[in-house]
Design an enzyme around this catalytic site. Sequence first.
Site, mmCIF file in Angstrom:
data_model
loop_
_atom_site.group_PDB
_atom_site.id
_atom_site.type_symbol
_atom_site.label_atom_id
_atom_site.label_comp_id
_atom_site.label_asym_id
_atom_site.label_seq_id
_atom_site.Cartn_x
_atom_site.Cartn_y
_atom_site.Cartn_z
ATOM 1 N N TRP A 346 -174.787 -6.240 25.593
ATOM 2 C CA TRP A 346 -175.461 -6.310 26.901
ATOM 3 C C TRP A 346 -174.680 -7.214 27.853
ATOM 4 C CZ3 TRP A 346 -179.396 -10.480 28.281
ATOM 5 C CH2 TRP A 346 -179.119 -11.674 27.603
ATOM 6 N N ASP A 347 -173.776 -7.990 27.299
ATOM 7 C CA ASP A 347 -172.916 -8.871 28.095
ATOM 8 C C ASP A 347 -172.328 -8.108 29.289
ATOM 9 O OD1 ASP A 347 -173.190 -9.724 25.417
ATOM 10 O OD2 ASP A 347 -171.412 -10.972 25.513
ATOM 11 N N GLU A 486 -181.958 -15.973 20.680
ATOM 12 C CA GLU A 486 -181.821 -15.474 19.312
ATOM 13 C C GLU A 486 -182.277 -16.462 18.237
ATOM 14 O OE1 GLU A 486 -177.696 -14.451 19.562
ATOM 15 O OE2 GLU A 486 -178.089 -12.403 20.242
ATOM 16 N N LYS A 596 -182.136 -20.779 22.573
ATOM 17 C CA LYS A 596 -180.676 -20.718 22.409
ATOM 18 C C LYS A 596 -179.945 -20.500 23.733
ATOM 19 C CE LYS A 596 -177.091 -18.020 20.112
ATOM 20 N NZ LYS A 596 -176.788 -16.843 19.315
ATOM 21 N N GLN A 597 -180.496 -19.647 24.574
ATOM 22 C CA GLN A 597 -179.782 -19.283 25.807
ATOM 23 C C GLN A 597 -180.786 -18.781 26.836
ATOM 24 O OE1 GLN A 597 -178.086 -16.103 23.182
ATOM 25 N NE2 GLN A 597 -177.746 -15.089 25.140
HETATM 26 O O1 IFM Z 1 -174.511 -10.789 23.381
HETATM 27 C C1 IFM Z 1 -174.255 -12.093 22.987
HETATM 28 C C2 IFM Z 1 -175.556 -12.743 22.584
HETATM 29 O O2 IFM Z 1 -176.463 -12.764 23.644
HETATM 30 C C3 IFM Z 1 -175.321 -14.153 22.102
HETATM 31 N N1 IFM Z 1 -174.357 -14.158 21.021
HETATM 32 C C4 IFM Z 1 -173.083 -13.537 21.375
HETATM 33 C C5 IFM Z 1 -173.261 -12.124 21.873
HETATM 34 C C6 IFM Z 1 -171.904 -11.538 22.290
HETATM 35 O O3 IFM Z 1 -171.367 -12.276 23.345
#
Ligand code: IFM
Length: 767
Positions: A346-347, A486, A596-597
């Site tokens: 999804w990046d 995540e 996490k993000q």
């Molecule tokens: O897509 C990401 C995910 O959101 C976090 N871990 C790394 C992946 C790839 O960049």
Amino acid sequence: MVLEWLSDDGWIVLERNIDRDKLRFQETIFTLGNGYVGSRGVLEEGYRQGYPGTYITGVYDSGGQLPEIVNAPNPVVVEIYVDGRKLSLDEMGVIEHRRILDMKRAVLYRRTLFVDGEKRYKYRSSRFLSLREQHLGVMSFSLEALDCDASVTVKCVVDGTTRNEIQAVGDPVRHYTVMQTYGMGRDPLYLAARTDASGIVIGLASLTEAHNTGGSCECQIKSHGDENCVFREFSFQARRGKRYSFTRYFSVYTSRDTQRNIHTSCLAEVMRARERGAAQLLRRHTRCWRHRWRYSDVAIDGDPAIRQAVRFNLYHLLIAASPEDMDVSLPAKALSGEWYKGHVFWDTEIYMFPFFMYTQPKIARNLLLYRYRRLEQARHNASMQGYKGTLFPWESADTGEEVTPMLWRGPDGKIIKVHTKPMQHHIVGDISWAVSMYYMVTGDIRFMLDYGAEVIFESARFWASRVNYDEDTALYHIPEVTGPDEYHKGVDDSFYTNYLARWNLLYAASLYREFLGSHPRYIKKLGDKMNLPCSEVDAWQQVGGSIKLGIQDSGLIEEFQGYFDKGNDVITQRNASGMPVYSKDEDKLQHTQLVKQADVILLLHLFPGDFSRKTREINFAYYDARTTHLSSLSPSIYAILAAELGDISKAYNYFHYVACGDLDDYFGNTDLGIHAASLGGVWQAAIHGFAGVKLVCDRLYINPKLPEKWRMVKFNLLWRGNTLRVCLSNDKVEILLGSRKKQLELPACIYGKRIQLQANKLLTVVK
Ligand code: IFM
């Protein structure tokens, strides 16, 4: 091609000496590319720690495991021997070394002064992968023995022994078998290989010219090949203090991109190149780059380090994106490394896509077509999990099958089970969001009619089958998903996921009605193809309107059902860059509210018109205190929200961290490849965050909140085929809507003042 041509105005990355502990890191930084091939910035002679990587977009192979981008044969190897000793870090000392990446023209320059006992040898080189001639690379190099005459052998190699060395789990894999090596007489060298499982033929040719080895000395040329490599040697007696120069042309074709004979194509390319010569090829390449940068550059005045860092981020996006190919997308490491196996996440749609949509819409279109052309497979993915519609893979490679590995190596080096595959369903909404944005920003109705609407409708169909109805609350729920955060896997009613699902369903219903009115024949055809009755569209509207959204009266959003029952840990410590310090034990983290993000905060960014300032403030304060930013995808989004809410010092902190994240190795693993999502996040933070530019419901909003030292920011955007030239500071916005349509207008809101932009009239708005 000489260093003196360069003037630094934030366009170069300079390496002043060799740091033997950071060689792989530097290879990533100095990666070259033209959207067709990416080539890590290795020192061409090779060295023990070297990790040469040559990645051809779209060339994947499984070789007994999950498909990964293939580390193809390496055409940039040049070995030089003086009196039998190899010029290399492994065998000689280095007195002086400079490397310069000229980002404006995507050329890598180098000068290294080697020392062997008392004798010094000066080596210079420059190379580029042509943006104009996509299958061509050009390299110039020279040698000077400074202290004595020497007997020299220069060996130009096409190396067919490369492997995908960097595996999270398991051993290195060589994904191809060399089928043919050829290097007779003075003909170009040629090597052909075939990938083991996907059967793609890769051809490489190399032609080297020695410029001034004759005359005063005899030059002997020999060619050799074994079953894996092919090379040409030039041997001559070098005079002390005389510079001996070479030009090397190399070409790459694969069976993915030509119907013609690959051998012929490769040879013809290098022969043509020799006729044109390096100087003309460089001019052609430079012209293309000038055009690329014209719409892509973000010129920041007043903060030289950040000006350069921002360009560095954009450079890495631009070298990875194919302007032509609609069957490739952008891997998580772009074309600079093989970590994450070259998979597409999804990046691309949420982080990188907006930059291309506003600056290189043709590339953006191709990125969406990559998904569209894998729709059939995505339908299959959905049905395999018992759903309708389309389920795009969480990790995608060439075919669109789900290729997420079951095991991966975590940040602490431990092998962990991957839980994302069956649960990170937000990818479906992420892709739909990108399609809808593309439509709004480019107005490309043809794309929508031919491809985009189908993606949106199939995605809505997926969500309608993904929800569960709860009679007690009369609401629809989405159980067992993993949102962007995540740490918390398999949760119910992730706000991010539910909101996207809701939006996707409602948007699909309204788009259907819009096209039913404006393009009825088209809708009938698509309806027949998809077997889509009007009643199903009504159901999308009904389901979308009743999806559970965990938002409290105060406006505080619950990241997922039960999130507030988790341990209420907050970040209490930050490091010198302002980033959180916390215990990284994931087993414990999942029981806390630490995130996490960017998750809820990302959602607020994606839908800027949907949430009040108060809601954004409350949630920013709450989640900022709980987000660890373990993922490089996170800080840019917090920078955007912080800027928007006026906390410029916090915004700058996050922004600085990501803008310099790779250059200064803040993420700690740039040796494995560039952090491509973060590159896109940097552009968004500069434009949507600090410059405060947003397009909401066809109105352009500009509300700059620049850091104090940024005197001015200049950039261009493309809107519906027209150019927006913007130059802004905290007190003044100058904007020109360039268009061939003389009557064109664009409603805008600048510093909160409602204004109508008119074609070709420069507008200045003072705060
Ligand atoms: O897509 C990401 C995910 O959101 C976090 N871990 C790394 C992946 C790839 O960049």
